[in-house]
Design a protein around this motif. Structure first.
Motif, PDB file in Angstrom:
ATOM      1  N   SER A 118     -28.654  56.780 -15.984  1.00 43.42           N
ATOM      2  CA  SER A 118     -27.951  55.505 -15.867  1.00 43.42           C
ATOM      3  C   SER A 118     -27.612  55.289 -14.391  1.00 43.42           C
ATOM      4  O   SER A 118     -27.356  56.250 -13.665  1.00 43.42           O
ATOM      5  CB  SER A 118     -26.675  55.503 -16.715  1.00 43.42           C
ATOM      6  OG  SER A 118     -25.897  54.338 -16.480  1.00 43.42           O
ATOM      7  N   CYS A 124     -24.312  66.847 -18.512  1.00 40.62           N
ATOM      8  CA  CYS A 124     -24.282  65.404 -18.375  1.00 40.62           C
ATOM      9  C   CYS A 124     -23.144  65.090 -17.413  1.00 40.62           C
ATOM     10  O   CYS A 124     -21.988  65.441 -17.690  1.00 40.62           O
ATOM     11  CB  CYS A 124     -24.055  64.741 -19.734  1.00 40.62           C
ATOM     12  SG  CYS A 124     -24.290  62.954 -19.706  1.00 40.62           S
ATOM     13  N   GLN A 152     -21.103  62.445 -14.663  1.00 38.47           N
ATOM     14  CA  GLN A 152     -20.805  61.106 -14.156  1.00 38.47           C
ATOM     15  C   GLN A 152     -19.732  61.209 -13.087  1.00 38.47           C
ATOM     16  O   GLN A 152     -18.553  61.374 -13.394  1.00 38.47           O
ATOM     17  CB  GLN A 152     -20.342  60.167 -15.268  1.00 38.47           C
ATOM     18  CG  GLN A 152     -19.985  58.773 -14.757  1.00 38.47           C
ATOM     19  CD  GLN A 152     -19.297  57.908 -15.789  1.00 38.47           C
ATOM     20  OE1 GLN A 152     -19.279  58.228 -16.974  1.00 38.47           O
ATOM     21  NE2 GLN A 152     -18.718  56.804 -15.343  1.00 38.47           N
ATOM     22  N   HIS A 185     -23.038  57.892 -26.403  1.00 36.27           N
ATOM     23  CA  HIS A 185     -21.614  58.030 -26.120  1.00 36.27           C
ATOM     24  C   HIS A 185     -21.009  59.009 -27.118  1.00 36.27           C
ATOM     25  O   HIS A 185     -21.253  58.927 -28.322  1.00 36.27           O
ATOM     26  CB  HIS A 185     -20.910  56.679 -26.208  1.00 36.27           C
ATOM     27  CG  HIS A 185     -21.263  55.736 -25.104  1.00 36.27           C
ATOM     28  ND1 HIS A 185     -20.672  55.796 -23.862  1.00 36.27           N
ATOM     29  CD2 HIS A 185     -22.173  54.731 -25.040  1.00 36.27           C
ATOM     30  CE1 HIS A 185     -21.182  54.859 -23.093  1.00 36.27           C
ATOM     31  NE2 HIS A 185     -22.110  54.209 -23.771  1.00 36.27           N
ATOM     32  N   SER A 186     -20.201  59.925 -26.616  1.00 35.40           N
ATOM     33  CA  SER A 186     -19.587  60.936 -27.473  1.00 35.40           C
ATOM     34  C   SER A 186     -18.380  60.359 -28.205  1.00 35.40           C
ATOM     35  O   SER A 186     -17.848  59.315 -27.826  1.00 35.40           O
ATOM     36  CB  SER A 186     -19.150  62.142 -26.638  1.00 35.40           C
ATOM     37  OG  SER A 186     -18.104  61.778 -25.757  1.00 35.40           O
ATOM     38  N   GLY A 231     -15.396  59.913 -26.121  1.00 35.28           N
ATOM     39  CA  GLY A 231     -15.546  58.986 -25.013  1.00 35.28           C
ATOM     40  C   GLY A 231     -16.409  59.595 -23.934  1.00 35.28           C
ATOM     41  O   GLY A 231     -16.538  60.812 -23.831  1.00 35.28           O
ATOM     42  N   GLY A 232     -17.013  58.762 -23.110  1.00 38.64           N
ATOM     43  CA  GLY A 232     -17.888  59.276 -22.064  1.00 38.64           C
ATOM     44  C   GLY A 232     -19.323  59.384 -22.550  1.00 38.64           C
ATOM     45  O   GLY A 232     -19.684  58.877 -23.605  1.00 38.64           O
ATOM     46  N   TRP A 233     -20.120  60.081 -21.788  1.00 37.31           N
ATOM     47  CA  TRP A 233     -21.557  60.169 -22.030  1.00 37.31           C
ATOM     48  C   TRP A 233     -21.957  61.575 -22.439  1.00 37.31           C
ATOM     49  O   TRP A 233     -21.365  62.556 -22.003  1.00 37.31           O
ATOM     50  CB  TRP A 233     -22.322  59.800 -20.762  1.00 37.31           C
ATOM     51  CG  TRP A 233     -22.140  58.384 -20.309  1.00 37.31           C
ATOM     52  CD1 TRP A 233     -20.983  57.813 -19.830  1.00 37.31           C
ATOM     53  CD2 TRP A 233     -23.122  57.363 -20.275  1.00 37.31           C
ATOM     54  NE1 TRP A 233     -21.196  56.506 -19.500  1.00 37.31           N
ATOM     55  CE2 TRP A 233     -22.508  56.196 -19.751  1.00 37.31           C
ATOM     56  CE3 TRP A 233     -24.474  57.313 -20.615  1.00 37.31           C
ATOM     57  CZ2 TRP A 233     -23.200  55.001 -19.578  1.00 37.31           C
ATOM     58  CZ3 TRP A 233     -25.158  56.126 -20.439  1.00 37.31           C
ATOM     59  CH2 TRP A 233     -24.524  54.985 -19.931  1.00 37.31           C
ATOM     60  N   GLU A 234     -22.992  61.641 -23.283  1.00 40.27           N
ATOM     61  CA  GLU A 234     -23.639  62.911 -23.593  1.00 40.27           C
ATOM     62  C   GLU A 234     -25.147  62.701 -23.557  1.00 40.27           C
ATOM     63  O   GLU A 234     -25.638  61.596 -23.829  1.00 40.27           O
ATOM     64  CB  GLU A 234     -23.200  63.448 -24.960  1.00 40.27           C
ATOM     65  CG  GLU A 234     -21.767  63.967 -24.975  1.00 40.27           C
ATOM     66  CD  GLU A 234     -21.464  64.802 -26.211  1.00 40.27           C
ATOM     67  OE1 GLU A 234     -22.413  65.389 -26.776  1.00 40.27           O
ATOM     68  OE2 GLU A 234     -20.290  64.867 -26.592  1.00 40.27           O
TER      69      GLU A 234
END
Length: 380
Positions: free
Chosen positions: A135, A157, A159, A357-358, A361-364
């Motif tokens: 991303s 992962c 960010q 999205h997990s 919250g956030g990205w996986e």
């Protein structure tokens, strides 16, 4: 810095960040004054994720390479040691030491923000590492590393969220890091400390914040705190790591952890006061050499060292006007591709990872392939 040609396009591989590196050859004149001028009109608390830095502020390396090098650039096999330990507690201690080893020195310069779809593929012995920028807004990087011989798998992962606080910039690194020792059926989860860049009154860079390491199967947990120098740069506690290893089911403290991530870290058994060194930075992250391009024909067009090769060479030679032009070309190409996707109503899909999205919250990110193949870039 190693410069090698791939169909007349530069592949630039630089030394990884390691202990004792004081090389200022890439720095522009009056760097600190330029940093202050850069933040002059930025409000405290601002998110700097979208800030486009001129080449004067760039270190000739992509952030993807920095993430990857913290895994595959090492002078000793700490990861293999995690797998070889026979006792679950000893394995956990080794994982804690390995986690600390991914904390690396850095400089008052910023790596390039990876472009969407950029990749970095490198190997060291049996460990193969693949990263992809999954991303761009927000910037999210995914990492998959495997060692088929020792049956080890790793997924990250990441960010980064940099914010300006008037006299400092603190980058919180969101996302989950996971290490699997498949021979032992164990999964370890951990996070990353924050990077603190202090501009005034004394320029300084350090890692700060809380890091938790836990094994899902054994219930062992490490709670670590990274601390920097005081506000004035005094106090002598820079690069400090302190915490404890405990059994989460009983809350019993098994070991106390203390040391400095750029020197040594020890554990102390509270029952008998015995102290043991579990990590020596001088043995692990000193004197690291630049990776080598061993197979030019198999370097992908999306490879970091290729995408940014001309820019890195210009920065190395302090050709600042050329660097600005080259960086503008790379960034404008990405904007054009984004506009074309938007006009066709297409969403960009990562090639090597499934992104979601997990629940927390956030990205996986989940890798598509089970094993990472050997790479054309090799760490010595």
């Amino acid at each position: 810095m190693v410069s090698q040609s791939n169909d007349e396009i530069k592949v630039i591989l630089t030394k990884p960040f390691s202990l004792g590196d004081t090389d200022a050859s890439y720095r522009a004149p009056n760097l600190l004054q330029r940093v202050l001028s850069l933040f002059k009109n930025i409000r405290p608390g601002s998110d700097l994720s979208h800030l486009q830095l001129p080449p004067l502020f760039n270190f000739p390396k992509s952030q993807l390479q920095c993430y990857g090098e913290s895994v595959y650039c090492t002078a000793s096999d700490l990861l293999g040691k995690c797998n070889r330990e026979q006792n679950p507690v000893d394995r956990f201690i080794s994982v804690v030491a390995w986690s600390i080893s991914t904390t690396r020195p850095t400089v008052l310069l910023s790596p390039y923000n990876p472009i969407l779809g950029e990749t970095h593929h490198a190997s060291r012995e049996n460990l193969n590492v693949l990263l992809e920028q999954v991303s761009h807004h927000p910037p999210v990087s995914a990492l998959h590393a495997t060692d088929e011989k020792d049956n080890i798998e790793m997924t990250w992962c990441q960010q980064p969220v940099p914010k300006f606080y008037g006299t400092s910039v603190e980058t919180q690194v969101l996302g989950k890091r996971q290490l699997k020792l498949l021979n032992h059926g164990e999964t370890y989860e951990m996070n990353c400390p924050h990077l603190l860049i202090r501009i005034l009154p004394v320029p300084d860079i350090d890692w700060v914040g809380s890091v938790n390491v836990r094994c899902l199967e054994t219930g062992l947990v490490a709670k670590l705190t990274y601390k920097s120098n005081s506000f004035l740069g005094l106090g002598g506690n820079g690069r400090l790591v302190k915490g404890k290893i405990l059994n989460s089911s009983s809350s019993k403290v098994l070991y106390e952890v203390e040391g400095h991530w750029d020197r040594t870290v020890t554990i102390k058994d509270p029952s008998n006061r015995k102290v043991k060194v579990i990590y020596d930075a001088n043995e692990v992250i000193s004197g690291l050499q630049a990776p080598i391009l061993s197979d030019p024909k198999n370097v992908k067009p999306t490879e970091s060292a290729l995408v940014w090769g001309e820019l890195s060479e210009a920065i190395k030679n302090k050709e600042w006007e050329k660097a600005r032009e080259v960086k503008k070309v790379v960034e404008e190409k990405q904007r054009k591709l984004a506009r074309e996707r938007e006009s066709r109503g297409e969403n960009w899909i990562p090639k090597h990872f499934v992104v979601f999205h997990s629940k927390e919250g956030g990205w996986e990110c989940s890798p598509i392939e089970k094993w990472v193949p050997s790479a054309p870039i090799v760490a010595p």
